[in-house]
Design a protein around this motif. Structure first.
Motif, mmCIF file in Angstrom:
data_model
loop_
_atom_site.group_PDB
_atom_site.id
_atom_site.type_symbol
_atom_site.label_atom_id
_atom_site.label_comp_id
_atom_site.label_asym_id
_atom_site.label_seq_id
_atom_site.Cartn_x
_atom_site.Cartn_y
_atom_site.Cartn_z
ATOM 1 N N ASP A 20 0.864 -1.172 0.000
ATOM 2 C CA ASP A 20 0.000 0.000 0.000
ATOM 3 C C ASP A 20 0.906 1.228 0.000
ATOM 4 O O ASP A 20 1.377 1.676 1.039
ATOM 5 N N HIS A 21 1.163 1.757 -1.190
ATOM 6 C CA HIS A 21 2.105 2.860 -1.325
ATOM 7 C C HIS A 21 1.591 4.139 -0.673
ATOM 8 O O HIS A 21 2.365 4.908 -0.120
ATOM 9 N N LYS A 22 0.288 4.365 -0.736
ATOM 10 C CA LYS A 22 -0.256 5.571 -0.118
ATOM 11 C C LYS A 22 -0.059 5.529 1.397
ATOM 12 O O LYS A 22 0.296 6.530 2.012
ATOM 13 N N ALA A 23 -0.249 4.354 2.000
ATOM 14 C CA ALA A 23 -0.042 4.227 3.443
ATOM 15 C C ALA A 23 1.426 4.458 3.799
ATOM 16 O O ALA A 23 1.735 5.075 4.821
ATOM 17 N N LEU A 72 3.546 6.387 2.127
ATOM 18 C CA LEU A 72 3.802 7.820 2.006
ATOM 19 C C LEU A 72 3.224 8.582 3.196
ATOM 20 O O LEU A 72 3.854 9.506 3.715
ATOM 21 N N ASN A 73 2.017 8.207 3.625
ATOM 22 C CA ASN A 73 1.419 8.861 4.787
ATOM 23 C C ASN A 73 2.254 8.619 6.038
ATOM 24 O O ASN A 73 2.397 9.506 6.874
ATOM 25 N N ALA A 74 2.820 7.419 6.168
ATOM 26 C CA ALA A 74 3.667 7.124 7.322
ATOM 27 C C ALA A 74 4.960 7.933 7.260
ATOM 28 O O ALA A 74 5.474 8.384 8.281
ATOM 29 N N LEU A 75 5.470 8.135 6.058
ATOM 30 C CA LEU A 75 6.719 8.866 5.893
ATOM 31 C C LEU A 75 6.535 10.367 6.104
ATOM 32 O O LEU A 75 7.301 11.003 6.819
ATOM 33 N N PHE A 76 5.501 10.933 5.493
ATOM 34 C CA PHE A 76 5.304 12.374 5.541
ATOM 35 C C PHE A 76 4.197 12.803 6.497
ATOM 36 O O PHE A 76 3.852 13.966 6.562
ATOM 37 N N GLY A 77 3.617 11.885 7.210
ATOM 38 C CA GLY A 77 2.490 12.210 8.077
ATOM 39 C C GLY A 77 1.204 12.065 7.287
ATOM 40 O O GLY A 77 1.204 11.941 6.071
#
Length: 125
Positions: A88-91, A93-98
């Motif tokens: 899940d790439h969106k998850a 990215l959200n974990a990386l950038f908030g």
């Protein structure tokens, strides 16, 4: 050298074949030939010639036994029918950038602006 070897076709552990592998060795359960491109470490189906070794001869049937001098036994494969784990790439990215709480999408009235731009001006004063 251990005798643990896995068949490229059925995934069964092949323990009854002596090493180095004979050109005519085959898997007992599925009868697949083991000294073939599919059982080689150089096998790469993403390449046009299916082989990472540039000096190797081209073989038209990758599942048949051959006399390739560059054959290097590949011992393990994934489970038959096993799929790569989905990511899940969106998850990530959200974990990386908030979380994307700071990003707000404003409704766009671009369609109205476009209509206003291309409508003919009225002659009424």
């Amino acid at each position: 050298m251990s005798n643990s070897l896995q068949c490229w076709q059925c995934g069964t552990a092949v323990t009854d074949q002596p090493l180095p592998l004979s050109t005519y060795a085959e898997c007992r359960p599925c009868r697949a030939q083991l000294h073939c491109c599919r059982q080689c470490q150089h096998y790469n189906p993403r390449l046009r010639v299916d082989c990472d070794e540039p000096r190797a001869e081209s073989h038209s049937e990758r599942e048949k036994a051959n006399f390739c001098d560059w054959f290097k036994l590949r011992r393990e494969f994934g489970e038959p029918g096993e799929k790569a784990p989905s990511v899940d790439h969106k998850a990530e990215l959200n974990a990386l950038f908030g979380t994307d709480a700071g990003v707000t999408e404003t409704p766009s009235n671009s369609h109205t602006q476009l209509d206003d731009l291309f409508t003919a001006p009225s002659d009424d004063p």
